[in-house]
Scaffold this motif. Structure first.
Motif, mmCIF file in Angstrom:
data_model
loop_
_atom_site.group_PDB
_atom_site.id
_atom_site.type_symbol
_atom_site.label_atom_id
_atom_site.label_comp_id
_atom_site.label_asym_id
_atom_site.label_seq_id
_atom_site.Cartn_x
_atom_site.Cartn_y
_atom_site.Cartn_z
ATOM 1 N N LEU A 601 54.017 20.143 71.697
ATOM 2 C CA LEU A 601 53.509 20.512 73.024
ATOM 3 C C LEU A 601 52.716 21.811 72.893
ATOM 4 C CD1 LEU A 601 56.705 19.797 75.149
ATOM 5 C CD2 LEU A 601 54.725 18.316 74.854
ATOM 6 N N PRO A 602 51.443 21.743 72.460
ATOM 7 C CA PRO A 602 50.677 22.984 72.252
ATOM 8 C C PRO A 602 50.125 23.526 73.576
ATOM 9 C CG PRO A 602 49.348 21.093 71.676
ATOM 10 C CD PRO A 602 50.691 20.549 72.055
ATOM 11 N N PHE A 603 49.935 24.818 73.549
ATOM 12 C CA PHE A 603 49.228 25.482 74.649
ATOM 13 C C PHE A 603 47.806 25.760 74.166
ATOM 14 C CE2 PHE A 603 47.701 29.473 76.464
ATOM 15 C CZ PHE A 603 47.688 29.163 77.802
ATOM 16 N N ILE A 604 46.832 25.233 74.888
ATOM 17 C CA ILE A 604 45.424 25.327 74.492
ATOM 18 C C ILE A 604 44.700 26.231 75.486
ATOM 19 C CG2 ILE A 604 43.318 24.089 73.949
ATOM 20 C CD1 ILE A 604 45.612 23.451 72.076
ATOM 21 N N HIS A 605 44.078 27.253 74.950
ATOM 22 C CA HIS A 605 43.212 28.119 75.772
ATOM 23 C C HIS A 605 41.798 28.035 75.217
ATOM 24 C CE1 HIS A 605 41.767 31.403 78.232
ATOM 25 N NE2 HIS A 605 41.300 31.990 77.131
ATOM 26 N N THR A 606 40.861 27.726 76.091
ATOM 27 C CA THR A 606 39.461 27.552 75.687
ATOM 28 C C THR A 606 38.635 28.706 76.248
ATOM 29 O OG1 THR A 606 39.739 25.159 75.667
ATOM 30 C CG2 THR A 606 37.484 26.018 75.716
ATOM 31 N N SER A 607 37.873 29.330 75.376
ATOM 32 C CA SER A 607 36.960 30.419 75.748
ATOM 33 C C SER A 607 35.545 30.015 75.369
ATOM 34 C CB SER A 607 37.348 31.721 75.035
ATOM 35 O OG SER A 607 38.699 32.052 75.293
ATOM 36 N N THR A 608 34.607 30.498 76.121
ATOM 37 C CA THR A 608 33.194 30.207 75.842
ATOM 38 C C THR A 608 32.413 31.519 75.787
ATOM 39 O OG1 THR A 608 32.718 29.918 78.187
ATOM 40 C CG2 THR A 608 33.293 27.946 76.939
ATOM 41 N N GLY A 609 31.434 31.500 74.964
ATOM 42 C CA GLY A 609 30.537 32.653 74.845
ATOM 43 C C GLY A 609 29.101 32.186 74.715
ATOM 44 N N ASP A 610 28.228 32.652 75.596
ATOM 45 C CA ASP A 610 26.801 32.281 75.556
ATOM 46 C C ASP A 610 26.076 33.208 74.605
ATOM 47 O OD1 ASP A 610 27.325 30.352 77.453
ATOM 48 O OD2 ASP A 610 26.908 31.698 79.136
ATOM 49 N N TYR A 611 25.118 32.640 73.904
ATOM 50 C CA TYR A 611 24.292 33.448 72.994
ATOM 51 C C TYR A 611 22.828 33.078 73.214
ATOM 52 C CZ TYR A 611 24.262 29.164 70.196
ATOM 53 O OH TYR A 611 24.118 27.885 69.781
ATOM 54 N N LEU A 612 21.917 33.983 72.791
ATOM 55 C CA LEU A 612 20.467 33.800 72.934
ATOM 56 C C LEU A 612 19.849 33.446 71.601
ATOM 57 C CD1 LEU A 612 19.647 36.861 75.201
ATOM 58 C CD2 LEU A 612 19.968 34.506 75.902
ATOM 59 N N GLY A 613 18.833 32.598 71.676
ATOM 60 C CA GLY A 613 18.071 32.306 70.480
ATOM 61 C C GLY A 613 17.266 33.522 70.041
ATOM 62 N N GLN A 614 16.708 33.395 68.861
ATOM 63 C CA GLN A 614 15.972 34.542 68.322
ATOM 64 C C GLN A 614 14.789 34.917 69.195
ATOM 65 O OE1 GLN A 614 14.997 33.472 64.299
ATOM 66 N NE2 GLN A 614 17.092 33.836 63.540
ATOM 67 N N ALA A 615 14.138 33.932 69.814
ATOM 68 C CA ALA A 615 12.950 34.236 70.629
ATOM 69 C C ALA A 615 13.324 34.958 71.908
ATOM 70 C CB ALA A 615 12.192 32.948 70.957
ATOM 71 N N TRP A 616 14.576 34.794 72.320
ATOM 72 C CA TRP A 616 14.970 35.416 73.586
ATOM 73 C C TRP A 616 15.751 36.707 73.409
ATOM 74 C CZ3 TRP A 616 14.504 30.260 72.950
ATOM 75 C CH2 TRP A 616 13.733 29.549 73.883
ATOM 76 N N GLN A 617 15.989 37.058 72.158
ATOM 77 C CA GLN A 617 16.726 38.278 71.934
ATOM 78 C C GLN A 617 15.841 39.493 72.180
ATOM 79 O OE1 GLN A 617 18.387 38.120 68.014
ATOM 80 N NE2 GLN A 617 19.605 36.239 68.435
#
Length: 806
Positions: A601-617
């Motif tokens: 019975l695992p506990f799952i926590h999901t996190s997300t992180g947005d990143y920019l492409g090289q052209a948008w950095q």
């Protein structure tokens, strides 16, 4: 002593007693000859009789023994002597010879002497003397010859008389003797009795009677049989020539019919509504073959025959059924033959009671010789049970999930019973709920009670063990059996994850932190794993006492064991978002947490992180490495914490600074006369003029300053600067939060606008999307549904630098 036995055997056929002849010693020291002969020999006139002498070799070598006549009276003649025999050592020889009396020999006693000599040198001889009686002829006769038969009855003294006639020429003193091979008692009905022998003087031609009696014993074990019995022999011996005459009589037993009960079972215990049997052995003790009459009859409480009842082989009484088995009357039994009969009892369906009967047996033809035996059958109700159980989950009991136990009862008693469960001893910390209903179980039947519930008290520690004793009661309220159910409190896994914080700093690093608390009932441990949808650098910052792989720079899993109850610790992880991707995207981070006791019975926590492409950095500038947003957020936090103190310090500093400036101004104003004051506008050209060379004039002496009283100074200060301003109150926290919310909302709107413009440019090739300028801040995504941790997160010296502070 063997030679003595042989001599006795040889002397048995003779009618006269034997005697040991004594030898006349000759002065020899060694006796090597033994000899014996009859002491008396009866001979009639003109009659030759045979007699003998038995010799024995007592030497160690063979010797020839010779018997010779030493002396014989005139009317007698010895025939057949001398006579020799070679006798081996320790052996006997009987040497036979004859003695004859002439026709005119007188009736008297004569002594005849014999010598026994040996051929061994130096052996002495022995002398044997023999008494020879010349007697007249006797003539005694019984009235019956041979064997007679008499019929007798048991337990009756039978008297017998037999006549005897003296047909001789001389009076004879006759002695009578009686012999038998039986043990029956007998005796004489005569007057002259000496040592068991009767004597009677009988004259010539006289007839006399010999009287005796015999006590006939009872017939035992069928013996003697009908028309059989012992033989008694009456012997009459003449005193003249020792001649004897005999008469025998057989006492034939009369017919006797009788029966007996050899053995029987007096008591039977039978279960309610069950049957049982008693056994009895009956026997024909008559002396003729016969049949037996066997019946039953009930008895009352006093042991007497029940009034109104009659003998029978089957009857019913007070619910009891009694019957005779194997009692057929046409079975003939030989004398002393027995048979076994069975008496069956069928008990009523009651828990107590009894019945007594009488077994009656007699032989046909002898009903007066009735034999009886009492028998009793009682109801013996046995209440017993064998209990067993089956449990479901009692080795893993939770406070919210009790286990169930099913009790099965086998009725091992001898009747039906009503069972009830009762709670015995139960270990503290457990609760047992029993069914209240009873259960009727027939003999030999097994039934199962409704399941009972066993639970653990709230707050029970995992793996606590105990026992629950369940007692099985019968309808009499006694404990018939007990079962003990082992109980174990199972681990209740309850981890609480709270204060989850996620943040992306200016360097594109996503930091994840959450607080784990053990709210279960077991000292548990966790297995924590980190997974990412992209190949990026990431890892945990393991807490203290964590176990993880050695020599790994960025551990992506760790274990922590023995976390006490109601304690917590912080799980921290970081993920470096991609910086070298062509297009924009989102990294999905999965934190999998499993309990050691419940890894399924695992506990799952999901996190997300947005990143920019090289052209948008954004383009790197001098201050590109500074995270202004983070610094501002940190500054805001510090200001919130120290706002009151800072405002107090600033206000106090302003007041002090203002006071010092005002004091210096007053001092200058006191030193400048009114006419010496110049306007700044009159001297603005002086800046463009060359300063003349100063002429040294003597400086006029200044007047010394005069001290101003304190009250005067305060009045002058208030006149010049007015009243002191009141200290300002600190900024309200709610106002600061509202302002922060407005700024975040505007930032989000700007980000959405730019994202929509970029999407429109992609859909419209004629208007490509331009990269974000360096002056425009890059929006940072922060999860709004998490709460920041209260504790600061201090990264290890060996771990990557973390800009997030808690």
């Amino acid at each position: 002593m063997r030679w003595v036995a042989v001599l006795v055997l040889l002397a048995l056929p003779t009618m006269s007693p034997v005697f040991g002849a004594e030898s006349l010693p000759d002065g020899r020291d060694e006796d090597v000859i033994g000899a014996i002969a009859p002491s008396e020999v009866i001979v009639h006139q003109n009659e030759t009789v045979s007699t003998y002498i038995t010799v024995q070799n007592k030497a160690n070598a063979n010797q020839a023994l010779t018997v010779e006549v030493l002396s014989v009276p005139e009317p007698l003649t010895v025939l057949g002597l001398p006579l020799s025999e070679i006798v081996v050592p320790n052996h006997l020889r009987q040497l036979t010879f004859s003695i004859k009396a002439n026709a005119t020999a007188a009736f008297q006693n004569h002594t005849v002497s014999f010598s026994v000599s040996s051929d061994l040198e130096g052996a002495e001889s022995k002398t044997i003397s023999m008494n020879v009686i010349v007697a007249p002829w006797s003539n005694l006769n019984f009235g019956a010859q041979g064997v007679s038969q008499l019929t007798v009855d048991e337990k009756v003294r039978t008297s017998v008389a037999m006549n005897l006639s003296n047909n001789g020429t001389m009076a004879d003193n006759v002695s009578f003797s009686l012999s038998s091979n039986s043990g029956w008692a007998w005796g004489w009905d005569m007057q002259n009795i000496v040592d068991g022998t009767a004597h009677l003087l009988v004259q010539p031609g006289q007839l006399v009677y010999a009287y005796f009696w015999v006590d006939v014993p009872a017939i035992q074990n069928g013996m003697p049989l009908f028309e059989t019995g012992p033989r008694f022999t009456l012997t009459a011996t003449s005193s003249l020539d020792r001649a004897a005459v005999q008469w025998s009589v057989d006492l034939m037993m009369n017919e006797k019919k009788n029966a007996t009960i050899d053995a029987y079972d007096p008591l039977l215990e039978v279960a309610p509504n069950q049957d049982g049997r008693l056994y009895a052995v009956v026997r024909n003790v008559g002396n003729t073959p016969n049949t037996l009459n066997i019946t039953l009859q009930p008895l009352d409480e006093n042991g007497g025959l029940l009034p109104g009842s009659s003998p029978s082989d089957r009857f019913t009484e007070e619910g009891w059924v009694v019957a005779l088995f194997g009692g057929l009357e046409d079975i003939v039994l030989q004398p002393n033959e027995s048979r076994t009969v069975e008496i069956g009892f069928q008990a009523p369906n009651e828990f107590e009671g009894g019945l007594s009967i009488q077994l009656q047996v007699f032989a046909n033809g002898a009903s007066t010789l009735l034999r009886t035996a009492p028998m009793t059958a009682t109801i013996n109700r046995t209440a017993s049970a064998s209990a067993s159980y089956s449990e479901n989950g009692c080795n893993n009991i939770l406070s919210t999930q009790p286990c169930s136990v099913s009790i099965s009862v086998l009725n091992t008693g001898n009747s039906y019973n009503t069972y009830l469960l009762r709670l015995g001893e139960v270990t503290d910390g457990f609760e047992v709920a029993l069914p209240a209903n009873t259960m009727l179980v027939q003999q030999g039947q097994t039934k199962t009670f409704a399941p009972l519930s066993v639970g653990a008290d709230e707050g029970s520690v995992a793996f606590m063990t105990g026992l629950a004793s369940i007692e099985v009661l019968g309808d009499a309220g006694t404990v018939l059996d007990t079962v003990s159910v082992p109980l174990v409190v199972g681990p209740e896994i309850n981890w609480t994850f709270r204060n989850v914080a996620e943040q992306v700093n200016a360097r594109g690093r996503l930091t994840i932190a959450m607080e784990a608390r053990n709210d279960g009932n077991a000292v548990d441990g966790l297995i924590v794993q980190l997974q990412s949808s992209h190949v990026v650098d990431m890892g945990f910052i393991p807490p203290e006492n964590a176990v993880y792989e050695e020599d790994v720079e960025f551990p992506r899993s760790f274990e922590i064991n023995d976390v006490p109850l109601n304690s917590n610790f912080t799980i921290r992880a970081w993920v470096q978002l991609p910086q070298d991707q062509v297009n924009n995207g989102t990294v999905t981070i999965t934190t999998s947490i499993r309990s050691r006791y419940a890894p399924e019975l695992p506990f799952i926590h999901t996190s997300t992180g947005d990143y920019l492409g090289q052209a948008w950095q954004p383009v790197d500038e001098e201050d590109a490495g500074i995270d202004w947003g983070g610094m501002a957020s940190t500054a805001v936090l510090y200001l919130k914490a120290w706002s009151g103190v800072l405002l107090a310090i600033v206000f106090a500093s302003l007041v002090i600074y203002k006071a010092v400036i005002d004091r210096d101004r007053r001092l200058e104003q006191q030193n400048v006369l009114p006419y010496q004051e110049k306007s700044a506008e009159d001297d603005w050209m002086a800046r463009y003029q060359k300063e003349p060379t100063p002429v040294e004039d003597p400086e006029p002496p200044r007047e010394p300053l005069q001290a101003v009283p304190k009250e005067t100074y305060e009045a002058m200060f208030r006149h010049a600067h007015g009243q002191a301003s009141q200290p300002q109150s600190p900024v309200d926290d709610a106002l600061v939060s509202a302002a922060t919310l407005v700024l975040d909302k505007r930032t989000e709107d700007i980000s959405k606008t730019k994202a929509n413009d970029g999407l429109s440019s992609l859909q419209n090739p004629g208007h490509p999307l331009s990269p974000t300028s360096a002056s425009e801040p890059v929006p940072t995504t922060v999860l709004s549904d998490v709460q920041p941790l209260q504790e600061a997160m201090a990264p290890s010296k060996q771990q990557p630098e973390d800009d997030l502070e808690f």
